[in-house]
Design an enzyme around this catalytic site. Structure first.
Site, short mmCIF file in Angstrom:
data_model
loop_
_atom_site.label_atom_id
_atom_site.label_comp_id
_atom_site.label_asym_id
_atom_site.label_seq_id
_atom_site.Cartn_x
_atom_site.Cartn_y
_atom_site.Cartn_z
N GLU A 136 0.85 -1.20 0.00
CA GLU A 136 0.00 0.00 0.00
C GLU A 136 0.88 1.24 0.00
OE1 GLU A 136 -1.06 -1.40 3.90
OE2 GLU A 136 -0.96 0.64 4.67
N LYS B 148 2.82 4.55 0.94
CA LYS B 148 3.31 5.15 2.19
C LYS B 148 2.98 6.63 2.12
CE LYS B 148 7.37 5.32 5.16
NZ LYS B 148 7.41 6.73 5.48
N ASP C 286 2.83 10.46 2.91
CA ASP C 286 3.81 11.39 3.46
C ASP C 286 3.11 12.45 4.30
OD1 ASP C 286 6.18 12.53 4.02
OD2 ASP C 286 6.55 13.33 2.00
N TYR D 1 -4.29 2.86 8.60
CA TYR D 1 -3.56 1.73 8.04
C TYR D 1 -3.04 0.75 9.10
CZ TYR D 1 0.22 5.05 9.00
OH TYR D 1 1.04 5.96 9.58
N LYS E 214 10.99 2.82 -0.45
CA LYS E 214 10.89 4.25 -0.69
C LYS E 214 11.02 4.60 -2.18
CE LYS E 214 10.95 6.95 2.34
NZ LYS E 214 11.71 7.43 3.46
N CYS F 39 13.61 46.32 -16.95
CA CYS F 39 13.21 45.09 -17.63
C CYS F 39 14.39 44.53 -18.42
CB CYS F 39 12.03 45.38 -18.55
SG CYS F 39 11.62 43.99 -19.61
N CYS G 181 13.60 44.79 -22.38
CA CYS G 181 13.46 46.01 -23.17
C CYS G 181 14.07 47.24 -22.49
CB CYS G 181 11.98 46.28 -23.47
SG CYS G 181 11.04 46.82 -22.03
N CYS H 125 7.39 45.26 -15.78
CA CYS H 125 7.99 46.07 -16.83
C CYS H 125 6.93 47.07 -17.29
CB CYS H 125 8.40 45.17 -17.98
SG CYS H 125 8.60 46.02 -19.54
N CYS I 49 7.94 46.30 -25.25
CA CYS I 49 8.73 45.20 -24.70
C CYS I 49 8.48 43.94 -25.53
CB CYS I 49 8.34 44.96 -23.24
SG CYS I 49 9.19 43.56 -22.51
S1 IVH Z 1 2.64 1.03 9.01
C1 IVH Z 1 4.40 -0.77 12.81
N1 IVH Z 1 1.66 2.00 6.78
O1 IVH Z 1 5.60 5.81 7.84
C2 IVH Z 1 4.30 -0.08 11.50
N2 IVH Z 1 3.09 3.38 8.05
O2 IVH Z 1 8.45 5.45 8.25
C3 IVH Z 1 3.35 1.02 11.52
N3 IVH Z 1 3.37 5.62 7.12
O3 IVH Z 1 5.56 6.08 11.32
C4 IVH Z 1 3.40 1.84 10.32
N4 IVH Z 1 2.07 5.35 5.38
O4 IVH Z 1 3.85 7.46 9.97
C5 IVH Z 1 2.45 2.23 7.83
N5 IVH Z 1 0.68 2.74 4.82
C6 IVH Z 1 1.46 2.96 5.87
C7 IVH Z 1 2.09 4.20 6.07
C8 IVH Z 1 2.91 4.37 7.16
C9 IVH Z 1 2.85 6.19 6.03
C10 IVH Z 1 4.30 6.30 8.03
C11 IVH Z 1 4.01 6.14 9.49
C12 IVH Z 1 5.26 5.55 10.07
C13 IVH Z 1 6.28 5.92 9.06
C14 IVH Z 1 7.47 5.00 9.09
#
Ligand code: IVH
Length: 705
Positions: free
Chosen positions: A123, A125, A127, A233, A321, A426, A429, A444, A450
């Site tokens: 899934e 991650k 940010d 999650y 990542k 500018c 010109c 300008c 120009c």
């Molecule tokens: S699982 C025990 N799932 O990434 C594991 N974390 O770098 C619990 N994060 O602290 C985390 N998306 O803030 C999990 N789909 C996802 C996530 C996720 C973002 C973040 C979370 C965690 C950090 C770790």
């Protein structure tokens, strides 16, 4: 009302006044921080705070729990309460290479001594920042940030303002801690920053910072005005298990009413994990929110339990990542681009660097204040650090947003570097470039003299919403602009192109590389076809500052014919009848009126307009509003995210039904259509008692549900 001296206040009066001061000051904080215009001046604010402190000093026992004295400066007090996590909030091991994934799976198999089938969930991650939500008896009782993993900050009041977070859930275990990520969408981030900038407030470098800054507010009313979202999650403390697999547990979270990520999938091998990783990576730019990788988790919760944890990370999960969307690189130079309205825009020329999988060598630096480390009100941005040629700068890119320079590393600044001297003339010109009061942009003053403005005006002239001439786009305009034999310097030149070409003998267009007989014939026919043009398109095409498509339509509807428009605009001055007429038009303000009149009074511009119009047949605009539509004649404002249509589409359809679409809420507003993330406009509407409906109700109203 004359204020009573503090020493003469009775206890009852003091109590009442502390209550009202607390209310007024918290309102003022809210007005200031949520960026509705501040309602009282800084001096008044300070005076009220001093009086509050004086009353508290005389009656210490009356000091309120929510005393304004405990709110420091910008509304941030000492800190949040601490929350020990009953189940630690862990982080994840990172993987960067494909081979790390093979290793991850091998390690797990070895640890478990397991050679049979092994499933994982994969899934995005997200940010953002992680948040743990505790429900007891189905009621949300506490929300805490991760903190150091053992102890987090109590942000319960703030979390309660987030729409994606249910206050209560049904059929949940007696104790349930739901964990997930608070984040901000790209669109909401952009509009939040725009609102902040317009109100002279702090802008954020990226959506993550904006989400963190918005959640970690001591005053939850500020959080409430920020468009935060939440994906669930994971979980912490539980009184009974949710399911036997990760996927089924996530499904239960969905059933409880949480948003869970729709890109979560089950994969049964390193190869299928990588396939899903690539597919998510491909969609990354279009997700509308920042993700920085893909998280793989062992699906079987029994196996997860056997695998357990290392000191700070689980053995059963890993974060694969993406290459960062942030990167540091050297600022080689700053170019100044001159736009259609003369705006001087600084563009960073960078040593090329890969940012989130895309090579970036240019990024915007916004304007001269941004380079200097100031916002438009003179406040500090980036802690006041300026940006200099030769500096190491952080480049940020998200989705389809133009990359921008977000930060600068002062420790790597070269000796003898000089602050950037923003040009006052500018570069295209040589005309003076000036900043009008209240404008963050230097412009300008050369107008059509120009070349940069002239060519940008031509590009605008042929653009989709203007003349829209097939075969004559921005690229061709640039070619013709610099063409010695067949120059196009003004819009009128487009309509003499065929005639002039015919006189060019051997140098005729059809004999050139890239043009053949057919394409030239087509081009000239396309130009001919646009000799007849509706008045609104013509007005828009002129590219007058402050006259966008909507304004052009407003003007065209009012005047109907070019002759009427020209007569009024050409004669308007110093409050005479023509000027009054312009200002009387609903939707035309002083700034726009001045801009239109100035264009007609500028000798060169006027000549260019006359030369053009004499070669055209301007079609009158007859305004036939759908009078019977339920929204005809109503002033409507759209705010927040619309989910079923784009803003442009919503606006066009509302206008087609005879509504007027305004950009801000005022006493004249009849209806506010508010989508998710609606902020200050929704509040203003509530304050003014303006009817507010959601997108679905709007669609129902206009008969499109
Ligand atoms: S699982 C025990 N799932 O990434 C594991 N974390 O770098 C619990 N994060 O602290 C985390 N998306 O803030 C999990 N789909 C996802 C996530 C996720 C973002 C973040 C979370 C965690 C950090 C770790």
């Amino acid at each position: 009302m004359v204020e009573k001296a503090v020493e003469h206040l009775s206890e009852a009066e003091a109590r009442d006044e502390l209550a009202s001061l607390s209310r007024v000051l918290s309102e003022a904080n809210k007005a200031y921080h949520t960026l509705d215009a501040p309602e009282i001046s800084d001096a008044e604010y300070d005076a009220l705070k001093r009086r509050n402190a004086a009353i508290e000093a005389r009656f210490p026992t009356l000091k309120r729990a929510d005393s304004p004295s405990d709110v420091v400066g910008a509304g941030v007090a000492d800190g949040f309460g601490k929350v020990p996590h009953r189940v630690r909030m862990l982080s994840l091991e990172n993987a960067f290479e494909d081979s790390d994934i093979d290793d991850f799976v091998d390690r797990i198999r070895k640890y478990l001594n397991h050679s049979g089938p092994l499933e994982f969930t994969a899934e995005p991650k997200i940010d953002g920042l992680s948040l743990s939500l505790r429900y007891e008896g189905g009621q949300l009782v506490q929300a805490a940030t991760r903190g150091d993993g053992e102890v987090g900050e109590n942000v319960t009041a703030n979390a309660r303002t987030i729409r994606d977070i249910p206050q209560a859930i049904e059929n949940a275990p007696g104790v349930l801690e739901v964990r997930g990520e608070v984040y901000m969408s790209h669109a909401d981030f952009a509009s939040l920053n725009a609102r902040q900038a317009a109100a002279g407030g702090k802008t954020f470098a990226n959506p993550r910072n904006a989400a963190a800054g918005s959640l970690r507010q001591l005053d939850a009313t500020i959080t409430a005005g920020r468009p935060l979202r939440f994906f669930a999650y994971a979980w912490g403390d539980l009184s009974s298990p949710l399911a036997s697999t990760q996927m089924a547990a996530i499904q239960r979270l969905t059933d409880f009413g949480f948003q869970t990520n729709p890109l979560t999938e089950i994969c049964d091998s390193p190869a299928s994990l990588l396939t899903h990783y690539r597919s998510i990576e491909q969609r990354r730019a279009n997700l509308g929110y920042d993700i920085d990788g893909v998280v793989y988790k062992v699906n079987d919760l029994g196996l997860q339990a056997r695998l357990g944890f290392r000191s700070t990370t689980p053995r059963w999960a890993i974060a694969h990542k993406f290459p960062a969307e942030l990167a540091w690189t050297e600022l080689l130079d700053v170019d100044i681009q001159v736009g259609r309205t003369g705006a001087l825009s600084p563009v960073a020329r960078l040593r090329p660097v890969t940012v989130g999988g895309v090579v970036v060598s240019n990024a915007t630096l916004h304007n001269e204040d941004y380079i200097a480390g100031r916002d438009s009100k003179g406040g500090e941005i980036r802690g006041g650090k300026d940006i200099r040629i030769g500096d190491w700068v952080q480049v940020y890119r998200a989705g389809d947003v133009i990359p921008k320079v977000a930060d600068v590393d002062l420790s790597r600044r070269k000796d003898g570097s000089q602050s950037f001297d923003f040009p006052k003339i500018c570069p295209e010109c040589g005309s003076p470039a000036v900043r009008e009061e209240g404008d963050s942009v230097r412009r300008c003053t050369g107008g059509l003299i120009c070349p940069a403005q002239a060519v940008e005006r031509l590009k605008h002239f042929v653009s989709r919403s203007a003349f829209d001439i097939e075969g004559l786009g921005a690229k061709q305009v640039e070619l013709f602009f610099n063409d010695a034999d067949l120059p196009v310097k003004t819009p009128a030149d487009i309509f003499t192109l065929a005639e002039r070409d015919a006189a060019n003998g051997l140098k005729r267009l059809k004999n050139r590389d890239g043009f053949g007989e057919t394409s030239v014939t087509k081009l000239f026919a396309a130009i001919e076809a646009k000799r007849s043009i509706p008045l609104d398109r013509l007005i828009f095409a002129l590219g007058i500052r402050h006259v966008g498509e909507v304004a052009a339509q407003v003007l065209a509807r009012h005047f109907s014919t070019w002759e009427a428009f020209e007569a009024t605009v050409g004669n308007a001055q110093d409050g005479n009848a023509a000027w009054q007429e312009l200002l009387s038009i609903d939707g035309v303000g002083r700034t726009m009126a001045q801009s239109v009149v100035a264009a007609f009074q500028n000798e060169q511009e006027r000549r260019a307009i006359d030369d053009l119009v004499q070669r055209l047949r301007v079609l009158p605009v007859i305004w036939t509003a759908a009078k019977e539509s339920p929204v005809a004649g109503k002033t409507v404002v759209f705010t927040g995210t619309l989910e079923k249509m784009t803003r442009a589409e919503a606006k066009a359809r509302a206008e087609a039904l005879g509504a007027k679409v305004a950009g801000s809420v005022s006493a004249k507003t009849d209806l506010l259509v508010a989508g998710p993330g609606a902020g200050s406009k929704a509040k203003e509407a509530a304050r003014l008692g303006v009817e507010t409906i959601d997108e679905d109700a709007w669609l129902a109203l206009i008969g499109d549900a």
